[in-house]
Scaffold this active site. Structure first.
Site, short mmCIF file in Angstrom:
data_model
loop_
_atom_site.label_atom_id
_atom_site.label_comp_id
_atom_site.label_asym_id
_atom_site.label_seq_id
_atom_site.Cartn_x
_atom_site.Cartn_y
_atom_site.Cartn_z
N ASN A 111 -7.07 -17.00 17.62
CA ASN A 111 -5.72 -16.86 18.18
C ASN A 111 -5.20 -18.22 18.61
OD1 ASN A 111 -5.01 -17.10 21.29
ND2 ASN A 111 -7.18 -16.55 21.17
N PHE A 115 -0.37 -18.90 25.70
CA PHE A 115 0.04 -18.37 27.01
C PHE A 115 1.40 -17.66 26.93
CE2 PHE A 115 -2.49 -21.39 30.08
CZ PHE A 115 -3.66 -20.73 29.73
N SER A 174 -8.28 -22.94 27.77
CA SER A 174 -7.64 -22.46 26.55
C SER A 174 -7.35 -23.65 25.65
CB SER A 174 -6.33 -21.74 26.87
OG SER A 174 -5.61 -21.49 25.68
N ASN A 176 -5.13 -23.65 23.32
CA ASN A 176 -3.84 -23.42 22.68
C ASN A 176 -2.64 -23.96 23.45
OD1 ASN A 176 -5.08 -22.00 20.53
ND2 ASN A 176 -5.28 -20.22 21.88
N THR A 177 -2.89 -24.63 24.57
CA THR A 177 -1.84 -25.35 25.30
C THR A 177 -2.23 -26.82 25.32
OG1 THR A 177 -1.25 -23.44 26.67
CG2 THR A 177 -0.65 -25.62 27.50
N LYS A 212 -12.65 -20.76 34.52
CA LYS A 212 -13.11 -20.44 33.17
C LYS A 212 -13.27 -21.73 32.38
CE LYS A 212 -12.35 -17.03 29.54
NZ LYS A 212 -11.53 -15.86 29.14
N ASN A 241 -14.65 -19.67 27.40
CA ASN A 241 -13.44 -19.38 26.65
C ASN A 241 -13.74 -19.49 25.15
OD1 ASN A 241 -10.62 -19.04 26.06
ND2 ASN A 241 -10.13 -20.06 27.99
#
Length: 355
Positions: A111, A115, A174, A176-177, A212, A241
């Protein structure tokens, strides 16, 4: 799995993954998904996690119910605890679609959501309105992509969420940011934790706060992070994560960018969990997450150093009954081995997994 569950998954797997995700949430919220009701629990598997009383140690990881729209159903799906989010101060759409990919042959997903969420105002209102029961519900907290002060974003979300969530998770891992993982550095993380804890205190509520972490930290970075966690007064950690690694994948979507979760993550995340357990001397409660698809793998996470575990990606392939099946199998195995408390298993094989 039941026949109904198998049929439902077969239908969802013929649909675009993100649309299937949204449809499953709507079905849960509408009450049309068969659920066990109460989470399975016995004195052997009832768990204390940083002061939270869990009926069983099998939780739902963040990322599924990002906007806290199906909490009533999810607390009746067999989980011992549920984590919603991630939530940011302002609503944001996330990254362009497509951004969710099934890697069926690898029993994994990739993915790059970024966010996407409704913002803390809406999410906090839904958390406040949820029915309270024996299943704790926490919130994963993050920062807006275009924020000029991400540490302040975390504090703002924490202050609003603390009175209505049973625990908070600082998500600095994460992939993805952009540059979010830079906040795992010692100085930045220490300041971020201090800000979140101060915001929690300012709210007048005191839910435990977890951090996390990523599975891709090298030994030096993990040791540095563990030192911060030991000294910060944080209540616990979540390991781990998603990963940026693509080792050993066979599915056609393997080259997609984003975070990989599911079966291929299991060994990497469990080694990281065991190393963190050793670095913190077993004194920090850790939630083990990453690649769990069976009771045996959940057992391995606990033995590697986890107090409790979370699942998510495996639900896409095995359905919501997985949580109940793992909890029951856990209890049966503990009874078979003559172990009276799940806590007695925690960390028993950390040295082996850390190697």
């Amino acid at each position: 799995m039941t026949l109904i569950e198998r049929a439902g998954l077969a239908v969802l797997h013929r649909i675009d993954p993100e649309r299937a995700h949204d449809l499953s949430l709507r079905a849960l919220a509408a009450g049309i998904v068969p659920l066990p009701g109460r989470p399975f629990s016995t004195p052997r598997i009832a768990t204390n996690l940083a002061g939270l009383s869990l009926p069983n140690p099998v939780g739902l990881a963040a990322g599924y119910d990002k906007n806290a729209v199906a909490l009533r159903a999810l607390t009746r799906a067999g989980f011992g605890f549920v984590e919603a989010g991630a939530a940011t101060p302002l609503p944001q759409p996330g990254n362009p679609r497509p951004r969710l990919f099934r890697l069926t042959g690898d029993r994994a997903i990739i993915n790059r959501f970024g966010f996407n969420n409704d913002g803390i105002d809406s999410i906090a209102a839904r958390l406040a309105a949820r029915p309270r029961g024996s299943v704790p519900v926490g919130l994963n907290i993050g920062a807006n992509k275009d924020s000029g002060d991400r540490a302040a974003d975390f504090a703002r979300v924490a202050e609003q969420a603390a009175p209505v969530a049973d625990f908070l998770t600082i998500n600095v891992s994460s992939p993805n940011t952009e540059k979010l993982r830079d906040l795992q550095g010692a100085r930045a993380l220490a300041a971020l934790i201090a800000g979140v804890v101060a915001a929690r205190e300012a709210s007048g509520a005191h839910p435990p706060v977890f951090v996390k972490i990523a599975p891709d930290l090298d030994d030096a970075a993990l040791a540095e992070l563990a030192a911060v966690l030991r000294d910060s007064g944080i209540d616990g950690a979540i390991a781990t994560n998603t990963t940026l690694s693509r080792r050993g994948l066979t599915s056609r979507h393997a080259a997609e960018t984003g975070g990989l979760s599911g079966a291929p993550l299991f060994d990497l995340s469990t080694r990281q969990l065991a190393r963190l357990y050793r670095l913190t001397g077993g004194r920090l409660p850790i939630i083990g997450v990453g690649g769990i698809g069976s009771a045996e793998q959940a057992w391995d996470k606990i033995a590697a150093g986890a107090t409790a575990i979370q699942i998510y990606s495996a639900l896409i392939y095995q359905g919501f009954s997985l949580a109940d099946r793992i909890a029951r199998a856990f209890d049966a195995r503990l009874a078979e081995k003559g172990i009276d408390r799940l806590a007695d298993l925690t960390g028993s094989e950390a040295d082996r997994w850390a190697r």
